[in-house]
Design an enzyme around this catalytic site. Structure first.
Site, mmCIF file in Angstrom:
data_model
loop_
_atom_site.group_PDB
_atom_site.id
_atom_site.type_symbol
_atom_site.label_atom_id
_atom_site.label_comp_id
_atom_site.label_asym_id
_atom_site.label_seq_id
_atom_site.Cartn_x
_atom_site.Cartn_y
_atom_site.Cartn_z
ATOM 1 N N GLU A 133 0.830 -1.202 0.000
ATOM 2 C CA GLU A 133 0.000 0.000 0.000
ATOM 3 C C GLU A 133 0.871 1.262 0.000
ATOM 4 O O GLU A 133 0.560 2.256 -0.664
ATOM 5 C CB GLU A 133 -0.928 -0.016 1.233
ATOM 6 C CG GLU A 133 -2.151 0.856 1.100
ATOM 7 C CD GLU A 133 -3.239 0.459 2.105
ATOM 8 O OE1 GLU A 133 -4.015 -0.462 1.803
ATOM 9 O OE2 GLU A 133 -3.279 1.038 3.202
ATOM 10 N N GLU B 1 2.026 1.734 -3.383
ATOM 11 C CA GLU B 1 0.921 2.197 -4.229
ATOM 12 C C GLU B 1 0.706 3.701 -4.036
ATOM 13 O O GLU B 1 0.506 4.447 -4.992
ATOM 14 C CB GLU B 1 -0.367 1.424 -3.880
ATOM 15 C CG GLU B 1 -1.532 1.778 -4.809
ATOM 16 C CD GLU B 1 -2.855 1.132 -4.388
ATOM 17 O OE1 GLU B 1 -2.881 0.336 -3.427
ATOM 18 O OE2 GLU B 1 -3.873 1.444 -5.037
ATOM 19 N N CYS C 136 -8.523 -2.123 4.175
ATOM 20 C CA CYS C 136 -8.365 -3.295 5.048
ATOM 21 C C CYS C 136 -9.669 -3.788 5.636
ATOM 22 O O CYS C 136 -9.766 -4.907 6.099
ATOM 23 C CB CYS C 136 -7.470 -2.960 6.238
ATOM 24 S SG CYS C 136 -5.962 -2.177 5.777
ATOM 25 N N SER D 73 -7.435 1.997 -2.281
ATOM 26 C CA SER D 73 -6.235 1.211 -2.578
ATOM 27 C C SER D 73 -6.681 -0.121 -3.151
ATOM 28 O O SER D 73 -7.696 -0.678 -2.733
ATOM 29 C CB SER D 73 -5.458 0.983 -1.275
ATOM 30 O OG SER D 73 -4.569 -0.098 -1.449
ATOM 31 N N LYS E 42 -15.635 -9.901 8.051
ATOM 32 C CA LYS E 42 -14.600 -10.765 7.459
ATOM 33 C C LYS E 42 -15.191 -12.081 6.976
ATOM 34 O O LYS E 42 -14.682 -12.708 6.060
ATOM 35 C CB LYS E 42 -13.498 -11.034 8.491
ATOM 36 C CG LYS E 42 -12.630 -9.828 8.819
ATOM 37 C CD LYS E 42 -11.572 -9.581 7.752
ATOM 38 C CE LYS E 42 -10.817 -8.289 8.039
ATOM 39 N NZ LYS E 42 -10.009 -7.854 6.881
ATOM 40 N N GLU F 55 -16.293 -11.174 3.691
ATOM 41 C CA GLU F 55 -15.171 -10.883 2.788
ATOM 42 C C GLU F 55 -14.555 -12.164 2.221
ATOM 43 O O GLU F 55 -14.257 -12.241 1.030
ATOM 44 C CB GLU F 55 -14.103 -10.086 3.543
ATOM 45 C CG GLU F 55 -12.925 -9.668 2.667
ATOM 46 C CD GLU F 55 -11.772 -9.060 3.478
ATOM 47 O OE1 GLU F 55 -11.501 -9.547 4.590
ATOM 48 O OE2 GLU F 55 -11.155 -8.103 2.983
ATOM 49 N N GLU G 143 -13.861 -12.355 -5.512
ATOM 50 C CA GLU G 143 -12.502 -11.873 -5.804
ATOM 51 C C GLU G 143 -11.458 -12.586 -4.950
ATOM 52 O O GLU G 143 -10.261 -12.414 -5.170
ATOM 53 C CB GLU G 143 -12.388 -10.361 -5.523
ATOM 54 C CG GLU G 143 -13.353 -9.476 -6.306
ATOM 55 C CD GLU G 143 -14.665 -9.235 -5.567
ATOM 56 O OE1 GLU G 143 -14.958 -9.972 -4.600
ATOM 57 O OE2 GLU G 143 -15.418 -8.334 -5.984
ATOM 58 N N CYS H 291 -10.472 -1.871 14.694
ATOM 59 C CA CYS H 291 -10.815 -3.294 14.806
ATOM 60 C C CYS H 291 -11.014 -3.753 16.239
ATOM 61 O O CYS H 291 -11.765 -4.703 16.483
ATOM 62 C CB CYS H 291 -9.726 -4.135 14.152
ATOM 63 S SG CYS H 291 -9.480 -3.681 12.437
#
Lengths: 577, 565
Positions: free
Chosen positions: A278, A281, A298, A318, A357, A360, A365, A502
């Site tokens: 990142e 990037e 994230c 990102s 999560k 996710e 993907e 988190c």
């Protein structure tokens, strides 16, 4: 100051205080149920009623402001009787499945019933009957257990600004549900699970995937690896009664190994890796005129949020996958190759403070290894449950170390657990990579704390880098609106879906309130300071990874395994025509 | 409208044209036929009668000498369609299109009454032709319904002819805002929506409140079963609401008003929105009214059918486009109302009083009524009574006068048992209390409530447990579900009543009902919940024996409840 009398005691509090706050200030506890400080103050459950001299009815102390000369009694016999009857009514519309409920032993309704000493429910009549909604991979709603306190609606609407839940119907038929009683999975619900944190009962809970993990552990053909998110080590202790803020890293590792995981790895490792990808990037975008500000990626609840509500801003995200998914992709490629294990035999488990999560890891993907990269996600609460089921007393275990190589990490990776941590970790690395100089003070304290929107400017060589950090989606919305309006002059923005980051995620131990969040945040920074290495680019395992496998940040393999793309989503389900 | 003079000119010319409605024969017109156009008469096809009448007038060649006008509700709904023929003020009832020729050819052309269509008092041999001689109207005093016989609700000049908008002119040109508030306070009028809070006090709190802008809101979400007082005002005299609200706007410093009307009142919405357009056209709404720099606008907000939206905080929330649910008070609307700004919210009937108070003065108004309750009250009479419909009486009139003199007593010689006032929030008053003078205090003392003015009469064939069940069923349907005592408690009360009325009542059920009822009253969030147990508590208070015979003997004296073996 306002002077009043509560239970024959003189009390002076600031104007605008509620009776509940005034009572609390002198150590008088009034029972509450729907009330949740700063989040839900609506006076609906009628448990916190008090007797105010001269008032026609009992007064809800959570919403009623104090007034000069007010005389309050918090426990007259009539009041106790009235509160008890209100609770009896609430219980008369409750399934009474306490022994098989996920919240057994940690339920506010159960606790009240115990405190009030209810011995009988005299009403036998209709009970709320609505089907359970388990459509979402992250959360289960059981409206039968809902007491209509509306905390979930408040947190979803006011804190997260998602508004996935509302009240449907009215009176006894009232139902908390997505609009038009649509399934949660079909809605703009970002699956952050904040609703499950505030629910006083078991009406919204995480999907329990512990059985899948037990089954994998029992399967001799499976090589079961586990990664633990940065926040989990400062949370897991609470599931077995430790004080909030307890750090239990080594015990958790030992416990996981004892449960039978073949390798105990750490998401802190892939957090370090994220910083390199990142950070590069960001540099690339700055130097080549790419889309700025760049925003972190994230937090899966946050990703779903921007996909639903600000799809026009997706180019700002990102392209880096989250640390969980970077880990997942590497476990079934790099690690599999290195250890000579067929990736189909690897079962990849992650322990997360997060419900999103779970969603996710199932995204299309997230199959870069040719398999589902992460097979199953357990929340901190579920891991606590597994420890309990095993009969293991985790706190008594001797501390153990994570396994190499995917368990080697730096303090920077650990910072990902708290709001501002990704930014601080990134600044530590970007500064040194760009300037070639060593940082004098690696603590970027401006990034820290629970403030909703934090801003800072850091000089990286000649470039003043302007950053913003938000936690809680309502705060993210403020910054996104600024971007839309062309008023956001930032280079880099960290967004965390949940309040506090988190450590306040929807998969955290319950209760998770402001006080608990602050203690966990402190623990994250303590853990960072305990580490020998505190900058991601110094992580030797990450360095090896690039040397042996990835070659360089943003390289071909990185793009294949560590980066992703996003999907524009609607607000409401589209009708099939 | 630039000045009071301009208004006076319109008034004078229109008044001349309407003289015939005051009983003064006209040289150019033979008659004005005022046909009741309230929702009740419309459902009994009064419009067909109007058409037939017009056809008959045309056929007889006198269409240009007779006006047929659809008014607001005249009150005696069970006799509808009704009409009054001026100048002689003859009252005709139960009209059918086929009666048009008789009225036109006999009454209007020849001056002969049509006896078969005249009103006869219960038990009387001779008809009572003149409306002013009817018992039904003689005991009434019309302030709120002052215009319902007199004006065409779709003609703003009719309203002006009867002193309409003079009070607004007076408030704007001859009084300070503080004087307007003081006048309303001095008049002693209390809110007609149910709770009876002093209207003047409410205005003064809002006037003193710091926030801006301020708002004026009219509660037209009349929802009590059997109540239709507010509908009759909105349909029959919409300008009285507009004028009252504008006066308040001046008094508290507001420029925007909202009228919240339930969607079930389409005619009221039509007439009111037409009236708002007309008032704007005449410069009585909009900018710079009476050339004083005062601006005032009114918007209609249509409710979606929830009874609880009649509760003030729920109504204001609904205006904002949110789910109509009550909020705890404080903050009170006078400080934080619609859009969290200071707001005066009054009910339709209250608004209809305001112009009269400003026009005739607080002393005049406060001379009507009792010590604690001033002015008149409009009631909707329904149930087992001869004359059902809308009546307006001075506060302090006894129940007996309303039931027996105005209402004409109980049909079929049945015995009076009780009267239920205040709708689902009210209670049942037994025969021994018939001589109670009605005002806010006396009704509350009896365990009933003024409420908005529903009045349902019951005779010996009524089962009081069944009545309690009816109202509780209504409440369970209409509870918003926000607070637990109302959401669950009312459901439990209904379940117990269902048990009792089907022969499954248990020893201890009455005590449980009392415990539940008293607790819900003291713990529920809003007025709906806090008053919801009243129908049960008052029937237990006065008719406990009926509950007991249901439970212990499986007996329903009125033979209403069917017991399942």
């Amino acid at each position: 100051m306002i002077n009043l009398t509560i239970d024959n005691r003189k009390v002076a509090v600031e104007e605008g205080s509620t009776i509940l706050e005034a009572a609390k200030s002198v150590g008088i506890n009034i029972p509450t149920l729907c009330y949740l400080k700063d989040i839900n103050v609506i006076g609906a459950c009628r448990i916190c009623l008090v007797d105010v001299k001269g008032a026609r009815t009992f007064i809800p102390s959570c919403v009623a402001p104090v007034s000069e000369g007010m005389v309050v009694n918090t426990h007259t016999p009539n009041l106790i009787k009235a509160r008890k009857l209100v609770l009896e009514l609430i219980l008369s519309d409750h399934p009474m499945e306490c022994l098989t409920c996920k919240r057994n032993g940690n339920c506010e309704l159960q606790k009240l019933a115990e405190e009030f000493g209810l011995s009988e429910i005299r009403f036998e009549g209709a009970k709320t009957e609505y089907p359970i909604d388990d459509s979402s991979p992250a959360l289960i709603r059981d409206p039968r257990k809902c007491i209509l306190c509306r905390r979930c609606i408040s947190v979803c609407t006011n804190i997260q600004s998602v508004q996935a839940l509302t009240v449907e119907n009215r009176g006894f038929n009232s139902l908390v549900a997505p609009a038009f009683n649509e399934k949660l999975a079909n809605m703009e619900c970002v699956q952050c699970g904040q609703c499950s944190l505030v629910c006083p009962t078991g009406a919204i809970v995480e999907q329990d995937d512990t059985d899948k993990v037990w089954a994998a552990l029992a399967d001799p053909k499976k090589h079961v690896v586990v990664q633990t998110a940065p926040a989990t080590r400062v949370q897991i202790g609470e599931t077995i009664g430790a004080e909030p803020g307890t750090i239990a890293t080594g015990q958790m590792v030992a416990g996981l190994r004892s449960l039978g995981f073949d390798k105990v790895f750490d998401t802190d490792f892939s957090a370090d890796l994220t910083i390199l990808e990142e950070g590069n990037e960001l540099l690339q975008r700055v130097t080549t005129g790419g889309v700025l500000p760049m925003i972190t990626s994230c937090s899966p609840g946050w990703i779903k949020f921007i996909e639903h509500f600000y799809p026009d801003l997706l180019p700002h995200l990102s392209t880096c996958k989250s640390p969980q998914q970077m880990f997942g992709a590497l476990a079934k490629t790099y690690y599999a190759q290195k250890e000579g294990i067929d990736p189909k035999d690897i079962y990849s488990v992650s322990i997360m403070p997060c419900t999103a999560k779970k969603y996710e890891c199932q995204r299309p993907e997230m199959f870069s290894s040719g398999y589902q990269d992460v097979d199953v996600v357990l929340t901190t609460r579920e891991l606590g449950r597994m420890f309990k089921q095993s009969g293991m007393s985790m706190t008594n275990l001797p501390e153990e170390e994570y396994d190499a190589p995917l368990g080697i990490s730096t303090g920077a990776g650990e910072l990902f657990g708290a709001s501002g941590g990704v930014m601080e970790a990134a600044l530590r690395t970007v500064y040194e990579v760009v300037t070639g100089k060593e940082l004098e003070d690696i603590n970027f304290t401006a990034c820290r704390g629970i403030t909703g929107v934090k801003e800072a400017t850091v000089n990286v060589g000649d470039l003043p880098v302007s950053v913003a950090i938000t936690n809680g989606l309502g705060n993210a919305r403020k910054v996104l609106d600024k971007i839309r309006a062309g008023e956001a002059g930032y280079h880099f923005i960290e967004v965390m879906c949940c309040p506090g980051g988190c450590i306040g995620g929807g998969g955290s131990p319950i209760p998770t309130n402001l006080d608990v969040r602050l203690k966990r945040i402190d623990a994250v920074y303590t853990e960072d300071e305990r580490m020998v290495l505190r900058k991601s680019h110094q992580n030797p395992a990450v360095q090896d990874l690039y040397a042996e496998f990835l070659e360089k940040p943003l390289g071909h393999k990185s793009h294949e395994l560590l980066h992703t793309h996003y999907t524009e989503r609607d607000h409401y389900p589209k009708e099939e025509c | 409208m630039k000045s009071l003079e301009e208004l006076a000119k319109i008034k004078a010319s229109r008044r001349e044209a309407l003289k015939i409605r005051e009983g003064i024969p006209s040289a150019t017109e033979k008659a004005h036929v005022m046909m009741c156009g309230g929702a009740g008469c419309i459902s009994s096809n009064c419009k067909d009668v109007v058409e037939a009448m017009q056809a008959s007038l045309a056929k007889n060649g006198i269409a240009d000498q007779v006006q047929v006008i659809l008014t607001g509700c005249m009150g005696p709904c069970d006799m509808g369609p009704v009409a009054i023929v001026y100048p002689d003020a003859t009252f005709y009832r139960r009209l059918k299109p086929k009666d048009a020729d008789a009225i036109v050819e006999e009454h209007i052309m020849k001056g002969n009454l049509v006896p078969r269509l005249l009103y006869r008092a219960p038990g009387a041999k001779e008809p009572t032709p003149k409306v002013t001689d009817m018992d039904l109207f003689a005991k009434q005093k019309k302030i709120v319904l002052r215009n319902n016989f007199y004006i065409d609700p779709t003609n703003i000049e009719d309203y002006i002819a009867n002193d309409g908008y003079v009070a607004l002119g007076k408030a704007l040109t001859a009084m300070t805002p503080a004087e307007v508030v003081e006048e309303v306070k001095k008049a002693g009028i209390r809110g007609r929506g149910g709770a009876g809070f002093s209207t003047g006090m409410k205005w003064s709190f809002c006037a003193a409140s710091k926030g801006t802008p301020k708002y004026v809101v009219c509660n037209g979400d009349e929802g009590d079963p059997g109540a239709f007082m507010d509908r009759s005002v909105l349909e029959g005299d919409p300008h009285s609401i507009i004028e009252g609200m504008a006066i308040c706007g001046r008094a508290i410093g507001a420029e925007q008003g909202y009228v919240y009307v339930r969607a079930e009142y389409p005619l009221a919405i039509d007439r009111l929105s037409y009236a708002i357009d007309k008032a704007r056209e005449y410069g009585l709404l909009g900018k710079n009214i009476f050339d004083t720099g005062f601006n005032f606008e009114i918007e209609i907000r249509i409710g979606a059918g929830a009874f609880v939206c009649g509760e003030e905080t729920a109504l204001l929330t609904s205006i904002e486009g949110k789910r109509g649910e009550p909020k705890p008070r404080p903050p009170f609307p006078a400080n934080e109302g619609v859009w969290a700004k200071p707001t005066v919210l009054n009910n339709v009937e209250t608004w209809a009083n305001i112009a009269e108070i400003i026009l005739k003065g607080a002393d005049w108004y406060s001379s009507i009524g009792t010590a604690g309750s001033k002015g008149t009250k409009v009631f909707a009479l329904a149930g087992r009574i001869n004359n059902t419909g809308i009546v307006e009486v001075p506060m302090g009139t006894t129940l007996r006068e309303i039931v027996y003199e105005i209402g004409g007593g109980i049909p079929r010689k049945k015995a009076f048992k009780a009267v239920q006032t205040g709708g689902p929030s009210g209670g049942c008053i037994p025969a021994e209390q018939l001589d109670t003078p009605i005002d806010f205090e006396s009704l509350t003392a009896l365990g009933a409530m003024m409420g908005s003015g529903g009045m349902i009469v019951m005779d010996e064939d009524t089962c009081m447990v069944d009545i309690a069940k009816f109202f509780m069923d209504f409440i369970v349907d209409e509870s918003c579900g926000k607070c637990s005592p109302c959401r669950i408690g009312t459901k439990r009360m209904l379940e117990i009543l269902e048990r009792i009325t089907t022969g499954k009542g248990k020893e201890g059920d009455i005590e449980l009902l009392l415990e539940l009822g008293n607790t819900i009253k003291s713990t529920a969030l809003c007025g709906l919940g806090q008053t919801a147990p009243n129908p049960i508590l008052s029937t237990i208070k006065y008719f406990r024996d009926e509950y007991e015979s249901h439970i212990k003997e499986n007996k329903c004296a009125a033979k209403v409840c069917e017991f399942v073996e």
